[in-house]
Every structure is written in C-alpha cells, then in structure tokens.
Design a protein around this motif. Structure first.
Motif, PDB file in Angstrom:
ATOM      1  N   SER A 153       0.827  -1.209   0.000  1.00 46.43           N
ATOM      2  CA  SER A 153       0.000   0.000   0.000  1.00 46.43           C
ATOM      3  C   SER A 153       0.858   1.253   0.000  1.00 46.43           C
ATOM      4  N   THR A 154       1.990   1.200   0.756  1.00 47.20           N
ATOM      5  CA  THR A 154       2.882   2.373   0.776  1.00 47.20           C
ATOM      6  C   THR A 154       3.508   2.599  -0.595  1.00 47.20           C
ATOM      7  N   LYS A 155       3.852   1.481  -1.272  1.00 44.93           N
ATOM      8  CA  LYS A 155       4.413   1.602  -2.619  1.00 44.93           C
ATOM      9  C   LYS A 155       3.400   2.211  -3.570  1.00 44.93           C
ATOM     10  N   ARG A 156       2.159   1.761  -3.419  1.00 46.82           N
ATOM     11  CA  ARG A 156       1.103   2.299  -4.281  1.00 46.82           C
ATOM     12  C   ARG A 156       0.900   3.788  -4.024  1.00 46.82           C
ATOM     13  N   ILE A 157       0.969   4.149  -2.738  1.00 47.34           N
ATOM     14  CA  ILE A 157       0.793   5.559  -2.368  1.00 47.34           C
ATOM     15  C   ILE A 157       1.932   6.393  -2.943  1.00 47.34           C
ATOM     16  N   GLU A 158       3.179   5.829  -2.834  1.00 43.66           N
ATOM     17  CA  GLU A 158       4.344   6.548  -3.364  1.00 43.66           C
ATOM     18  C   GLU A 158       4.210   6.767  -4.866  1.00 43.66           C
ATOM     19  N   ASN A 159       3.770   5.700  -5.554  1.00 48.84           N
ATOM     20  CA  ASN A 159       3.583   5.806  -7.001  1.00 48.84           C
ATOM     21  C   ASN A 159       2.450   6.765  -7.353  1.00 48.84           C
ATOM     22  N   ALA A 160       1.430   6.750  -6.502  1.00 51.46           N
ATOM     23  CA  ALA A 160       0.284   7.630  -6.739  1.00 51.46           C
ATOM     24  C   ALA A 160       0.683   9.088  -6.574  1.00 51.46           C
ATOM     25  N   ASP A 161       1.620   9.342  -5.639  1.00 48.34           N
ATOM     26  CA  ASP A 161       2.064  10.710  -5.396  1.00 48.34           C
ATOM     27  C   ASP A 161       2.900  11.248  -6.562  1.00 48.34           C
ATOM     28  N   LEU A 162       3.567  10.337  -7.300  1.00 48.80           N
ATOM     29  CA  LEU A 162       4.395  10.772  -8.426  1.00 48.80           C
ATOM     30  C   LEU A 162       3.531  11.150  -9.621  1.00 48.80           C
ATOM     31  N   THR A 163       3.976  12.168 -10.334  1.00 55.99           N
ATOM     32  CA  THR A 163       3.269  12.553 -11.561  1.00 55.99           C
ATOM     33  C   THR A 163       3.708  11.640 -12.698  1.00 55.99           C
ATOM     34  N   THR A 164       2.944  11.666 -13.773  1.00 54.05           N
ATOM     35  CA  THR A 164       3.283  10.816 -14.935  1.00 54.05           C
ATOM     36  C   THR A 164       4.633  11.196 -15.523  1.00 54.05           C
ATOM     37  N   LYS A 165       4.960  12.487 -15.511  1.00 51.28           N
ATOM     38  CA  LYS A 165       6.255  12.946 -16.021  1.00 51.28           C
ATOM     39  C   LYS A 165       7.405  12.377 -15.201  1.00 51.28           C
ATOM     40  N   GLU A 166       7.201  12.399 -13.866  1.00 46.29           N
ATOM     41  CA  GLU A 166       8.247  11.888 -12.974  1.00 46.29           C
ATOM     42  C   GLU A 166       8.442  10.385 -13.161  1.00 46.29           C
ATOM     43  N   ILE A 167       7.336   9.689 -13.346  1.00 46.46           N
ATOM     44  CA  ILE A 167       7.418   8.233 -13.565  1.00 46.46           C
ATOM     45  C   ILE A 167       8.169   7.937 -14.865  1.00 46.46           C
ATOM     46  N   LYS A 226      16.293   2.873 -18.161  1.00 46.37           N
ATOM     47  CA  LYS A 226      16.620   2.363 -19.498  1.00 46.37           C
ATOM     48  C   LYS A 226      18.018   2.791 -19.926  1.00 46.37           C
ATOM     49  N   LEU A 227      18.335   4.063 -19.659  1.00 39.70           N
ATOM     50  CA  LEU A 227      19.665   4.572 -20.009  1.00 39.70           C
ATOM     51  C   LEU A 227      20.766   3.831 -19.266  1.00 39.70           C
ATOM     52  N   GLN A 228      20.494   3.554 -17.995  1.00 36.34           N
ATOM     53  CA  GLN A 228      21.474   2.816 -17.196  1.00 36.34           C
ATOM     54  C   GLN A 228      21.690   1.410 -17.746  1.00 36.34           C
ATOM     55  N   GLU A 229      20.584   0.774 -18.137  1.00 33.84           N
ATOM     56  CA  GLU A 229      20.682  -0.578 -18.702  1.00 33.84           C
ATOM     57  C   GLU A 229      21.419  -0.565 -20.041  1.00 33.84           C
ATOM     58  N   ASP A 230      21.099   0.466 -20.872  1.00 31.44           N
ATOM     59  CA  ASP A 230      21.759   0.579 -22.178  1.00 31.44           C
ATOM     60  C   ASP A 230      23.256   0.810 -22.034  1.00 31.44           C
ATOM     61  N   SER A 231      23.613   1.652 -21.055  1.00 29.18           N
ATOM     62  CA  SER A 231      25.035   1.944 -20.839  1.00 29.18           C
ATOM     63  C   SER A 231      25.792   0.702 -20.384  1.00 29.18           C
ATOM     64  N   LYS A 232      25.105  -0.146 -19.640  1.00 30.69           N
ATOM     65  CA  LYS A 232      25.733  -1.405 -19.210  1.00 30.69           C
ATOM     66  C   LYS A 232      26.012  -2.300 -20.405  1.00 30.69           C
ATOM     67  N   HIS A 233      25.021  -2.353 -21.319  1.00 33.37           N
ATOM     68  CA  HIS A 233      25.188  -3.192 -22.511  1.00 33.37           C
ATOM     69  C   HIS A 233      26.264  -2.637 -23.441  1.00 33.37           C
ATOM     70  N   LYS A 234      26.292  -1.294 -23.574  1.00 38.86           N
ATOM     71  CA  LYS A 234      27.269  -0.666 -24.463  1.00 38.86           C
ATOM     72  C   LYS A 234      28.692  -0.816 -23.946  1.00 38.86           C
ATOM     73  N   SER A 235      28.822  -0.818 -22.642  1.00 33.82           N
ATOM     74  CA  SER A 235      30.157  -0.931 -22.057  1.00 33.82           C
ATOM     75  C   SER A 235      30.810  -2.271 -22.381  1.00 33.82           C
ATOM     76  N   LYS A 271      10.395   9.873 -16.299  1.00 34.98           N
ATOM     77  CA  LYS A 271      11.803  10.205 -16.086  1.00 34.98           C
ATOM     78  C   LYS A 271      12.546   9.059 -15.422  1.00 34.98           C
ATOM     79  N   ILE A 272      11.896   8.489 -14.409  1.00 34.98           N
ATOM     80  CA  ILE A 272      12.518   7.374 -13.674  1.00 34.98           C
ATOM     81  C   ILE A 272      12.718   6.173 -14.595  1.00 34.98           C
ATOM     82  N   SER A 273      11.681   5.867 -15.378  1.00 30.86           N
ATOM     83  CA  SER A 273      11.772   4.711 -16.286  1.00 30.86           C
ATOM     84  C   SER A 273      12.822   4.939 -17.376  1.00 30.86           C
ATOM     85  N   ASN A 274      12.888   6.181 -17.887  1.00 29.76           N
ATOM     86  CA  ASN A 274      13.899   6.508 -18.903  1.00 29.76           C
ATOM     87  C   ASN A 274      15.310   6.419 -18.345  1.00 29.76           C
TER      88      ASN A 274
END
Length: 208
Positions: free
Chosen positions: A25-39, A47-56, A41-44
């Motif tokens: 429930s706390t996780k849901r509340i935390e996610n609910a408090d975040l705006t779609t833009k913030e979500i 992705k960038l971190q994962e891509d950089s790992k693969h590129k390295s 940004k976090i997901s992007n």
C-alpha cells in the motif's frame, strides 16, 4: 514438528501478511504521489542505465594481421570455372552466367588464369563467337592507334629537346590520360584469343 503452538503460528502468518499488505500500500501511495512525467523520467533513467551497461560490453577488437600473414582472398567462382575447364573438363559443367561474366571481364582476369581463359574462349561458337571477334579486334586496333600516336609524340618531344624547347603542360596531361587506355598486355591477350578462335585474318599488335 514445530514447538510453536498452532494458534501462535497462525498469528505470525497473519501479521506477516499484514506487513506485506502495508508495504504494498505504501508503494502504491508513493507511485500515486508521483506525476506521470516523474514516472517517465525514472523509467527513462533506468533504461539509459541498462543501455550503458550493454554498451560498455564492447566486443574485442579484431587483430589486424600483417599483409604477409593474411590469407589470400577467396577465388571467384568464375575463375574456378575457368581452371576446371582447363584441368578437370570431365567434371566441368557449362554455366551461361559465368561465361557472360568472363566475356565482360576479359581485361581484368588475373594473369595466372590467362591460359585457361584463352583455352575456354577459343571454344566459343555461334553468336558469342561472332560478337567476341570484332570486340577483340577493336581492342587491338585501339592499342595500335595509341602506339602510333605515342611514337609521334616521342619524336616531337625529342625534336623539341634537340631544339632546346620543353614539353608543354598540356602534352603531359594528355600522356596521363592515354595511360588509362588499352595496354599492350591486354592487346596481346586479345590476339591470343583470336588465334585460338582460328580467325584467319593476320592481326598485328604493334610494340610487341
């Protein structure tokens, strides 16, 4: 068997389930408090971190061998076709597309394959033979013309030197342009093929 009474075990499992529910429930509340833009940004960012790992993890660089140690380039099928015609005719099979390639690339066939080329083209018949003969004669004619013109220019240059004159820049340019024309080797190759084709006409290749 466990020493903990059954009623206590039941209480513990209920408590653990409640804690899990609270964390969800706390996780849901935390996610609910975040705006779609913030979500986004976090997901992007993830992705960038994962891509950089693969590129390295780049593949290892290919080691370049010196020219002497490099394997020879693969032989073209058309050249193998010529060699087989000369050396292993029992297992050789006619191929129209390969013949067409050979006819278009007579000038560029490597010198090592010239005997096989002459032997093969010497067996041409019909339309292929009729078309090839004038083409070969034209090459020889071009060479002879080039040779005669070159002789004249050499004489002119010698005369100019004797008279104390220097050759013009334009003449030097013309010499460079002529060097890209028909070569003596190519003209001689054409003559050898004509002889093999049993062409009756006596053909002269100048400068041989």
């Amino acid at each position: 068997m466990s020493s903990v009474p059954a009623w206590k075990r039941a209480g513990l499992s209920v408590k653990a389930q409640e804690e899990d529910d609270e964390s969800l429930s706390t996780k849901r509340i935390e996610n609910a408090d975040l705006t779609t833009k913030e979500i986004k940004k976090i997901s992007n960012k993830r992705k960038l971190q994962e891509d950089s790992k693969h590129k390295s993890k780049k593949p290892p660089k290919r080691i370049k061998l010196p020219k002497k140690e490099r394997p020879p380039p693969p032989v073209k099928d058309q050249l193998t076709y010529l060699k087989q015609f000369q050396d292993d005719k029992d297992n050789w099979k006619f191929n129209k597309s390969k013949q067409n390639w050979i006819l278009k690339n007579i000038k560029d066939i490597p010198e090592d394959y010239e005997p096989a080329l002459v032997a093969y083209l010497g067996t041409l018949q019909g339309g292929s033979r009729d078309r090839l003969i004038p083409e070969l004669k034209e090459v020889i004619s071009k060479w002879n013309t080039q040779y005669e013109e070159a002789e004249k220019k050499i004489e002119e240059q010698l005369n100019k030197k004797l008279e104390g004159e220097e050759p013009d820049k334009e003449e030097k340019k013309e010499e460079k342009e002529e060097s890209t024309g028909v070569t003596l080797d190519y003209a001689l190759r054409c003559k050898a093929i004509l002889v093999k084709l049993d062409d009756d006409e006596d053909i002269e290749v100048k400068g041989q």
